[in-house]
Design a protein around this motif. Sequence first.
Motif, PDB file in Angstrom:
ATOM      1  N   UNK A 681      -8.931   0.871   2.675  1.00 35.60           N
ATOM      2  CA  UNK A 681      -8.301  -1.082   2.484  1.00 35.60           C
ATOM      3  C   UNK A 681      -6.354  -0.327   2.268  1.00 35.60           C
ATOM      4  N   UNK A 682      -6.060   0.806   0.878  1.00 36.25           N
ATOM      5  CA  UNK A 682      -5.266   1.463   0.348  1.00 36.25           C
ATOM      6  C   UNK A 682      -3.875   1.863   1.642  1.00 36.25           C
ATOM      7  N   UNK A 683      -5.182   2.350   2.427  1.00 34.31           N
ATOM      8  CA  UNK A 683      -4.521   3.150   3.692  1.00 34.31           C
ATOM      9  C   UNK A 683      -3.502   2.008   4.269  1.00 34.31           C
ATOM     10  N   UNK A 684      -4.473   1.223   4.854  1.00 36.38           N
ATOM     11  CA  UNK A 684      -4.187   0.008   5.685  1.00 36.38           C
ATOM     12  C   UNK A 684      -2.683  -1.065   5.515  1.00 36.38           C
ATOM     13  N   UNK A 685      -3.039  -1.406   4.047  1.00 36.86           N
ATOM     14  CA  UNK A 685      -1.868  -2.337   3.618  1.00 36.86           C
ATOM     15  C   UNK A 685      -1.292  -1.660   3.414  1.00 36.86           C
ATOM     16  N   UNK A 686      -0.989  -0.510   3.140  1.00 32.96           N
ATOM     17  CA  UNK A 686       0.133  -0.166   2.376  1.00 32.96           C
ATOM     18  C   UNK A 686       1.005   0.577   3.756  1.00 32.96           C
ATOM     19  N   UNK A 687       0.628   0.635   4.506  1.00 31.51           N
ATOM     20  CA  UNK A 687       1.037   1.100   5.912  1.00 31.51           C
ATOM     21  C   UNK A 687       1.660   0.261   6.282  1.00 31.51           C
ATOM     22  N   UNK A 688       1.241  -1.190   6.436  1.00 30.77           N
ATOM     23  CA  UNK A 688       1.366  -2.871   6.916  1.00 30.77           C
ATOM     24  C   UNK A 688       3.043  -2.353   6.763  1.00 30.77           C
ATOM     25  N   UNK A 689       3.339  -2.660   5.645  1.00 29.30           N
ATOM     26  CA  UNK A 689       5.336  -3.013   5.401  1.00 29.30           C
ATOM     27  C   UNK A 689       6.041  -1.163   5.934  1.00 29.30           C
ATOM     28  N   UNK A 690       5.503  -0.466   6.124  1.00 29.02           N
ATOM     29  CA  UNK A 690       5.634   1.109   6.418  1.00 29.02           C
ATOM     30  C   UNK A 690       6.414   1.188   7.673  1.00 29.02           C
ATOM     31  N   UNK A 691       5.143   0.338   8.903  1.00 26.52           N
ATOM     32  CA  UNK A 691       5.364   0.714  10.044  1.00 26.52           C
ATOM     33  C   UNK A 691       7.160  -0.472  10.936  1.00 26.52           C
ATOM     34  N   UNK A 692       6.520  -1.019   9.798  1.00 28.69           N
ATOM     35  CA  UNK A 692       8.429  -1.888  10.146  1.00 28.69           C
ATOM     36  C   UNK A 692       9.363  -1.255  10.167  1.00 28.69           C
ATOM     37  N   UNK A 693       9.384  -0.026   8.809  1.00 29.24           N
ATOM     38  CA  UNK A 693      10.595   0.724   8.451  1.00 29.24           C
ATOM     39  C   UNK A 693      11.379   1.033  10.115  1.00 29.24           C
ATOM     40  N   UNK A 694      10.929   1.169  11.305  1.00 27.67           N
ATOM     41  CA  UNK A 694      11.374   1.355  12.744  1.00 27.67           C
ATOM     42  C   UNK A 694      12.234   0.461  12.722  1.00 27.67           C
ATOM     43  N   UNK A 695      12.468  -0.614  12.093  1.00 30.44           N
ATOM     44  CA  UNK A 695      13.419  -2.199  12.323  1.00 30.44           C
ATOM     45  C   UNK A 695      14.635  -1.605  11.292  1.00 30.44           C
ATOM     46  N   UNK A 696      14.242  -1.031  10.600  1.00 28.29           N
ATOM     47  CA  UNK A 696      15.365  -0.843   8.944  1.00 28.29           C
ATOM     48  C   UNK A 696      16.762  -0.789   9.332  1.00 28.29           C
TER      49      UNK A 696
END
Length: 843
Positions: A681-696
């Motif tokens: 769950x740590x992996x899943x939740x922490x990856x959620x905002x990290x995936x949006x790094x593509x829009x940074x």
Amino acid sequence: MNIFDYAIRHPADIASELGVDLHKGLDNNAVAERASKFGPNRLALKETTGWHIFLRQFKSAFIYLLLGAMIITILLGQVVDTLMIFVFIAINAGLGFYQEYSSEKTAQLLSKYALPRAKVLRNGVEEQITADQLVPGDMVVLKTGDKVPADIRLIEQDNLNIDETILTGESISVFKKTESLANAPSSYHEALNLAFSGTDVLKGEARGLVLATGRSTAFGQIAKLAGETRKVSDFEKGISSFSGFILKLVGITLFVVFAAHLLISRDGVNVFELIIFSVALTVSVIPEALPLVTTFSLARGAKRLAKRNVIVKRLSAIEDMGGIEILCSDKTGTLTENRMVIADTYPGRKEQTIWLANLASSFELKQKTEPFDIAVERGLTAEQKTKISKAVKISETPFDPRIRKNSVLVRDGGNVYMIIRGAPEAIVTSCGELDKKARDHMDEWTRGEGRRGHRVLAVGYKEVRASDTGGDFYAQELEKNDFIFSGIISFVDPIKESSFSAVKQAKTLGVRIMIITGDSPEVAGAVASEIDLIDSPDKVITGNQWRTASQKEQEEYLEQYAVFARVSPEDKFSIIEALHRKHMVGFLGEGINDAPALKIAGVALVVDSAADIAREASDIILLKGNLEVIIDGIKEGRRVFANTTKYIKSTLASNFGNFFAVATASLMIDFLPMLPIQILLVNLLSDTPMISISTDTVEASELKSPGKYNSKEIIIISMILGLVSTVFDFMFFGLFYRMSPPVLQTNWFIGSILTELVLLFSIRTRSLFIKALRPSKLIIGLSLLTFILTIGLPFTPFGQQVFKFAAPAPGHLALILSLVVVYFIITETVKLLYYKIKVLGPG
């Protein structure tokens, strides 16, 4: 036999060797026999299927790593873990397939290839056949507008003018002849009595013997060279390097932890529980969202480039573009407009000279094909265009390559003129009025235009009596040297306005531009000098110089020269291959001759009018052929690279910090410091905002140099920040491990996610976070959502029943948040010190 060897042989000898009657052609039996022996006259271009594109999405070491982890979780019955990995792989493959399949279909629609027809002499009769039925020895008839269907030795010709740009890169068409050459040509543009498959007949008629068909043609040999070339993108190499590093590090650490548990534990070990814990740890450290992050970034980049009329066939090519250090381009149609215009006239009789040049052209034709004819017509005023329609051509002698001029007898109003037009040295011999001083001035002007890369055309004329135009009068008058010298017109293929700004932008981006062309050294050097690519138009290396140089000399040429002219397809391939050994190379081409070089280049770019084989070898298709669009693509690639590396650094630092801390802590207590499902769950939740790094957003400083996966630099900063994360993880452990297991597990879960969130905001910039560009709205929104879920979930029945959380005490939450703030300050400090030392250090 080398096809160039046929250029020095007599047609009768060639016909004898090929077993053909020059007057009747081949008979049906000979055609059938040769068709069986040599096969059809066509190239089977490889078609990219949907399945091929789909399977291509899985050709990555990182995907293999994820698939392996998924198989393990399936065997262990870990449904949540399996589904999470499957979703990441499915979204990544789906997005990549959609983008690349759509681009491939668009590229196929651009292909306007239709099987050409050919007129041949067989059994003494001329007949029309499809070009794929031609065999060696066939006698082919060529006419204006035809595409040359095979490699041919010309036997007869009448004013034959062929455009060989697609094969040689030479922007000026070639007048052909039939006489045997004294020496075998060393390149295509010297083979004046040969016609090559795929080139276009602009004017005239001819007959010739087919020497080679299909893959034996010059076109076919180039296709063979292109087909034998394989490349692995720099993007794939970089990802493979990280995958290997992660596998080794995780494998060693897990082995040590597993062995330590077996050795240290006094009460025995639940091996199955330990295996599940180890698998969860493994999955937690693998940045499984990396393919998804890159695919999102690449898809966004492809969408933005599509608005700039760029079709991306290979999605990862966008990121490879960001790494381009050297951009190699042809000249014609890319840097220049691929059309001739009048640049200047000598000695000043501009209107008269242009008018006479038009009278000596194919002015009677509505659709002109000869570049000089088109250019001089553009020089007419509207009044002159009306006037010339009333002129009458009485007689004409087409351009003869031997004497380098053509002539016409034309009625202009009430007067009749004989006009000659051609190379200045050929025209002045017929103009007896010119004294030495006048000729010297003319020669000096002509040489100056040549140095500027301009083509020249001289015009002479004389008025004759209409009553004297019959019989042998025309031929006799041509032999006299009483023509009046009207002047010389110089022509230029104009440089595109975008070329000047593109070269300037390239320099600011740290990209070196090189011109590799089949055009003449003078023209290539002049263009390069004018756009400020070189400081002298003489700094040009020819294909012959390249071929005869030693490897050491070639390496020096590549470092010292930016322009290579009169190069063959093999030369282009060799030059790009040599550059690619040390640099990331982008190559822009369009002709048949460019296909091998496109195949070996790191990023293969073509224009939409490119030959089929060149389009097949390409990664990116430009609907507008100019360098500015490529520069935009390079910037886009660097944005993708910058955001991808942000994700890698952030996830490696946080994952490794958490991985080492949890693995070590498991040896200190008799219960698991975090349950497997909580780790996932740590992996899943922490990856959620990290995936949006593509829009940074990306800072301008990150666009100034080519993006390269520097594994050493990324791993060092990730390990340093990972060590900071490990220290703070141990702080969480030290504060709560004496309490009940659910309290430690819940509070460590909250601390792990919140530290990862703030790390993302720190590592996204090399400068102080408050001085950086504002993050994208998606990053801010998803980070807030993750923060709320992380704090709120342990208070819910769902979180307590499914994930075994305990509702955190207010004092514990305050302590966790305080530690997170301190962690962020320490992380920012360490980051700034690292980059400061890196800038001041030797490397």
